[in-house]
Scaffold this motif. Structure first.
Motif, mmCIF file in Angstrom:
data_model
loop_
_atom_site.group_PDB
_atom_site.id
_atom_site.type_symbol
_atom_site.label_atom_id
_atom_site.label_comp_id
_atom_site.label_asym_id
_atom_site.label_seq_id
_atom_site.Cartn_x
_atom_site.Cartn_y
_atom_site.Cartn_z
ATOM 1 N N ASP A 158 0.828 -1.211 0.000
ATOM 2 C CA ASP A 158 0.000 0.000 0.000
ATOM 3 C C ASP A 158 0.864 1.263 0.000
ATOM 4 N N LEU A 159 1.932 1.248 0.788
ATOM 5 C CA LEU A 159 2.816 2.418 0.835
ATOM 6 C C LEU A 159 3.526 2.634 -0.490
ATOM 7 N N VAL A 198 -1.836 9.339 -18.296
ATOM 8 C CA VAL A 198 -1.325 8.014 -18.651
ATOM 9 C C VAL A 198 -0.764 7.302 -17.425
ATOM 10 N N GLU A 199 0.007 8.029 -16.606
ATOM 11 C CA GLU A 199 0.647 7.415 -15.444
ATOM 12 C C GLU A 199 -0.373 6.986 -14.388
ATOM 13 N N TYR A 200 -1.441 7.769 -14.199
ATOM 14 C CA TYR A 200 -2.482 7.351 -13.265
ATOM 15 C C TYR A 200 -3.137 6.052 -13.726
ATOM 16 N N GLY A 201 -3.455 5.988 -15.008
ATOM 17 C CA GLY A 201 -4.073 4.769 -15.539
ATOM 18 C C GLY A 201 -3.198 3.556 -15.330
ATOM 19 N N ARG A 202 -1.888 3.704 -15.567
ATOM 20 C CA ARG A 202 -0.965 2.591 -15.395
ATOM 21 C C ARG A 202 -0.870 2.173 -13.926
ATOM 22 N N ALA A 203 -0.813 3.154 -13.025
ATOM 23 C CA ALA A 203 -0.686 2.845 -11.600
ATOM 24 C C ALA A 203 -1.911 2.092 -11.084
ATOM 25 N N GLU A 221 -1.802 -1.588 -12.627
ATOM 26 C CA GLU A 221 -0.768 -2.470 -12.111
ATOM 27 C C GLU A 221 -0.940 -2.776 -10.625
ATOM 28 N N ALA A 222 -1.671 -1.926 -9.891
ATOM 29 C CA ALA A 222 -1.941 -2.205 -8.485
ATOM 30 C C ALA A 222 -3.149 -3.113 -8.301
ATOM 31 N N GLY A 223 -3.819 -3.471 -9.414
ATOM 32 C CA GLY A 223 -4.977 -4.348 -9.327
ATOM 33 C C GLY A 223 -6.238 -3.637 -8.904
ATOM 34 N N ILE A 224 -6.239 -2.306 -8.938
ATOM 35 C CA ILE A 224 -7.436 -1.549 -8.553
ATOM 36 C C ILE A 224 -8.444 -1.557 -9.684
ATOM 37 N N ARG A 240 -13.437 -2.180 -4.914
ATOM 38 C CA ARG A 240 -12.050 -2.467 -4.537
ATOM 39 C C ARG A 240 -11.457 -1.299 -3.757
ATOM 40 N N ILE A 241 -11.781 -0.110 -4.172
ATOM 41 C CA ILE A 241 -11.264 1.076 -3.480
ATOM 42 C C ILE A 241 -11.789 1.127 -2.047
ATOM 43 N N LYS A 242 -13.090 0.863 -1.881
ATOM 44 C CA LYS A 242 -13.676 0.902 -0.536
ATOM 45 C C LYS A 242 -13.061 -0.136 0.384
#
Length: 965
Positions: free
Chosen positions: A459-460, A488-493, A496-499, A512-514
């Protein structure tokens, strides 16, 4: 009447005057033995208090820096060059030192020891360092480093070079609004400290430091304590404050009553002195001052300074109530009332009536009577509460050792704290909690606890990545966001974090966010992402996910994003205050501010209000600092950027932007330090490499600057401004051909860059390479600049070079762009350029009308421009064949404009009116009066004069002379 009731008034008189027992007992000599005995006991109490609060030679009760004994030498501290002793507090010496590695000046506070005398109070000294280090606010002095030198602990902090408030006040009342603004700022800083659980307990003018720009910063937290610390660290004989600014509950040692209201009282005392020129209470000694604080009513400041506004006096006196419950409930409430006063609004405080004052006096009197009366107990009366304070503080000086819990239980608590902090988006605190858990366990513990640590680490990492994405928009260092890159970078993050990824069911992604411990951080990322997306479909998806995830049923987010919300300041501030998710809402508020089109001053007001509620938010401080610098408020910007730097010391671009703000304050060497730090953290930021080069050049380090420009170019060979500034520096060094190479490289990168084209044009003009200058200028004009300054002189240069067709084309462009302009200066310059060659028909009519807007103005309306305006009038008369009028005008007020130009026009007018001999004479005088060398060919005036000479000589040489035989 009892003997005690008769003795009490006599003791009161002794306390409040410089009299003697014999003098006060003159009318009742039978009481002299009792009064003398009790007075002697009372003086012993006062002597102990004076030892506790030593007075200065001038009678002031405010602590001031003192010099060490003559035999004392400056300490030697590894890594620092100690320059001089600049102050002395209750338990430490303060030196100005230079950090040898960073080459910057800082303040260093060292516990008193050895040759400098005084007790070594390690625990309290350490407590001060820890207290200040956790406070992040632009108006609180920031800690840099903590260390130990030869057994003497020290810490370094920012060096505040403008002295302190005590020195500024120096008995002089300040303007009321200035005093109110100052204390409002201090109250905001103390509110931030109170939110962090810190009570200062020694606020006074000498502990308010001032920057060179006058920004106040609260320092010296040596007597501060945490609200949850019952013991404290005050020892026998240690000062607990300064009497003139000390709240009564502190003065009377009512330890358990001391809370944030004690600091509110001290802020009121500072406001009082700022208004009246003296503190609210000041006796001949510390003990006497304390007696006044406990027993006397404060004299309203308007009694001393009649011009003090009533509302401001009411605010001040509310702070100075002896009963804490009657003061402002918080430093924030005080700041809000001061801000109401500054805005001209009704304040919340109300003046106290006579009945209220009388009731409070009566309520306090029995206590005072009981403390002074009591026969043989007088030694502990009068100021008996203060004796109890000495004993109590001595008893509580020893730190209570807290039994350490079992390792697994402690680690479990750390991980619970980490999860809670993650939910609050407090990633720095969560990182520290995870680090503590790892250190305790050292790879031990159950699978479950190891899994919790691994999840926390993931998470960190995600938080750090999302924060890095947000920072990418500032990577060029000029505050302009790169929306496409961030999107673009937000979409990738998220993917890749599985969100989730764009296009996936918003409901599933929101679930998933909740379920995540970093729900708040993910919502914040969605808020900021929404401000970066330009493609409509992606924007709808991001907003839909955010709406489903945050559960906002109030429509608050939609109102924040509505541009109409920014039209009403009060409504906008209510949106901030009513945020349904206070911490998680900050990114959305900042995103809305960033995308709004409103003026900078509204943005600053908005950000200040947001900062008041979230003083420890990195992004609020960073953004506020950037916006303040953008409107030339660099001294104030520095404070917020320093706060942002303290919150995130490892962020390169913060150091870079702080360096830019310091440059705006003419603090060039400090700026260089910041640019170097930025590069040390991230050498890949081209902006910092470039800024360092510029800073080095401005600081006179020319050779190093030129080398640094080459480094910046190697890092980013597509930067127009790096080539451009490098060329300028080479140009100033006289290395003209090398400079030209860099100017051309800048244009290779940005062929239509106006600044580069203008620089190349000016370079060629300085080198008197006029055709090349005209060519660069023509390229500049092809970009379509709308400002007149970009066009000013081009037509004149074309005519000087003999390019008549280019001149006529430039004249048409000038008339098309500026033919209807109302500004008389632009009208004069445009009209003059258009009159350098004859015109006819509609074109001449438009030119004449344009010139008349300047030439027909009265002298009183144009002042020093009048001769130039008259010149364009005379030139207009000449082109209209009004030769007599042209001669009269040019020989009048226009004669002193543009060197020989008026006489050249007169010569042509004389020739055309048949006065050929006079024309030749006038032409010869004009030519003889001027230096026609290349030194006068650097601007449009020289080009005009040369063109008019050529026209005059051609006219007078070719037309027949009627008088010739």
């Amino acid at each position: 009447m009892t003997i005690d009731s008769r003795v009490q008034p006599l003791l009161d008189e002794l306390l409040e005057t410089q009299s003697t027992p014999e003098a006060v007992c003159r009318a009742c000599p039978e009481l002299l033995p009792v009064v003398r005995e009790r007075w002697q006991r009372l003086r012993r109490v006062r002597d102990r208090l004076d030892a506790m609060f030593p007075s200065l030679p001038d009678g002031s009760t405010d602590a001031q820096p003192t010099s060490p004994r003559p035999e004392a030498s400056l300490p030697r501290i590894d890594g620092y060059e100690v320059e001089e002793l600049i102050g002395r507090g209750g338990m430490g010496l303060v030196f100005r030192v230079r950090h040898l590695g960073l080459k910057r000046v800082v303040a260093l506070k060292m516990a008193i020891a050895g040759a400098f005398a005084g007790p070594l109070e390690r625990e309290r000294f350490q407590r001060e360092a820890e207290t200040v280090a956790r406070l992040r606010h632009p108006n609180i002095v920031q800690i840099h480093d903590v260390g130990d030198s030869d057994g003497r602990p020290y810490f370094t902090m920012e060096y505040v070079e403008g002295g302190n408030l005590a020195r500024k006040l120096d008995g002089a009342p300040q303007p009321p609004r200035e005093a109110a603004a100052l204390v409002s700022t201090l109250a905001g800083a103390m509110h931030a400290a109170h939110l962090d659980g810190i009570i200062h307990r020694d606020l006074k003018p000498s502990n308010v430091l001032l920057t060179s720009g006058g920004v106040p910063k609260i320092g010296d937290f040596g007597l501060a304590r945490r609200m949850d610390d019952d013991a404290g660290l005050t020892h026998t004989g240690a000062a607990i404050g300064t009497p003139s600014y000390m709240a009564p509950e502190l003065a009377a040692s009512r330890r358990y009553e001391v809370g944030t209201s004690a600091d509110v009282y001290s802020l009121g005392a500072i406001l009082y002195e700022s208004l009246a020129g003296v503190p609210p209470f000041q006796g001949a000694s510390s003990a006497e001052t304390i007696h006044h604080v406990l027993n006397r009513e404060v004299v309203p400041p308007s009694t001393l300074q009649p011009r003090v506004p009533r509302d401001l006096e009411t605010i001040c006196l509310k702070c100075l109530f002896k009963e804490p419950r009657l003061r402002y409930e918080s430093a924030l409430a005080l700041r809000e009332d001061l801000d109401r006063f500054l805005r001209g609004e009704a304040i919340a405080a109300r003046p106290e009536g006579r009945a209220g004052r009388l009731a409070r006096r009566i309520a306090r009197r029995p206590v005072l009577s009981g403390s002074i009366l009591g026969g043989s107990l007088l030694a502990t009366a009068a100021l008996g509460g203060m004796l109890w304070l000495i004993a109590e503080r001595s008893a509580t000086s020893r730190r209570i050792e807290v039994e350490q819990k079992a390792t697994l239980k402690a680690a479990d608590d750390d991980l619970k704290e980490m999860a809670a902090l993650l939910r609050k988006s407090s990633w720095a605190g969560a990182t520290a909690a995870l680090g503590r858990a790892k250190a305790r366990l050292n790879h031990l513990g159950s699978r479950e606890i190891q899994a919790r640590m691994a999840r926390g680490a993931r998470d960190l990492d995600l938080l750090a990545r999302l924060d890095g994405v947000r920072m990418t928009g500032y990577s060029n260092g000029d505050g302009v966001l790169d929306f496409a890159r961030s999107d673009v970078e937000y979409g990738r993050a998220f993917r890749e974090a599985g969100i989730g990824e764009v296009g996936e069911s918003p409901e599933i992604v929101a679930a998933r966010i909740k379920a995540s411990d970093v729900e708040g951080a993910l919502l914040a990322a969605l808020d900021y992402w929404s401000s970066c997306v330009t493609e409509p479909g992606r924007l709808r998806w991001v907003k839909d996910v955010a709406k489903r995830a945050d559960g906002d049923r109030s429509g608050w987010r939609d109102r924040v994003r509505d541009p109409a919300a920014w039209k009403d300041r009060a409504a906008l501030f209510r949106l901030i205050e009513n945020a349904p998710f206070p911490e998680q809402s900050v990114p959305l508020l900042l995103a809305a501010e960033l995308r709004s089109k409103d003026d900078a001053m509204l943005k600053i007001a908005f950000l200040r209000h947001l900062h008041l509620l979230h003083p420890d938010d990195f992004w609020v401080n960073f953004r506020l600092g950037n916006v303040l610098h953008s409107v030339k408020k660099s001294p104030e910007a520095v404070g917020y950027l320093q706060a942002a730097q303290a919150l995130r010391p490892g962020v390169a671009i913060v150091h870079n932007n702080l360096g830019i703000a310091l440059t705006g304050c003419a603090r060039n060497e400090e700026a260089i330090d910041q640019f170097r730090k930025s590069i040390a953290i991230d050498p890949g930021i081209g902006a910092s490499q470039f800024n360092l080069a510029v800073g080095l050049w401005n600081g006179g380090h020319h050779a190093e600057a030129l080398e640094q420009f080459r480094v910046a170019i190697r890092l980013d060979s597509r930067s127009v401004r790096t080539f451009l500034y490098y060329g300028r520096c080479l140009d100033m060094e006289g290395r003209y051909e090398e400079a030209l190479v860099q100017y051309r490289k800048a244009l290779d990168v940005g062929p239509k860059d106006r600044e580069a084209l203008q620089e190349l044009r000016e370079f060629f003009v300085r080198q008197r390479r006029m055709e090349e200058a005209r060519s660069a200028w023509a390229r500049l004009l092809e970009t379509g600049p709308t400002d007149h300054q970009a066009w000013y002189g081009y037509a004149e240069l074309c005519l000087y070079l003999g390019l008549e067709e280019e001149y006529l084309g430039a004249r048409r462009d000038l008339l098309a762009r500026f033919g209807e302009v109302k500004d008389p200066i632009i009208a004069e310059r445009t009209g003059r350029a258009c009159l350098l060659k004859p015109a006819s028909g509609e074109e001449l009519r438009r030119i004449v009308a344009l010139a008349a807007r300047a030439g027909d103005l009265e002298r009183s309306k144009v002042h020093s421009f009048f001769p130039f305006f008259q010149f364009v009038k005379g030139l207009s008369q000449y082109r209209q064949d009004d030769h007599a009028g042209a001669i009269a005008t040019m020989r009048g007020d226009a004669a002193i404009a543009l060197g020989p130009a008026p006489r050249l026009v007169v010569a042509m007018a004389l020739q055309r009116s048949g006065q050929a001999d006079e024309a030749r004479k006038t032409l010869a005088e004009a030519v003889a009066s001027y230096d026609w060398g290349p030194s006068n060919l650097g601007d449009q005036d020289g080009w005009i004069i040369h063109s008019l000479r050529r026209e005059a000589e051609t006219l007078i040489a070719t037309e027949p002379n009627p008088s010739a035989k």
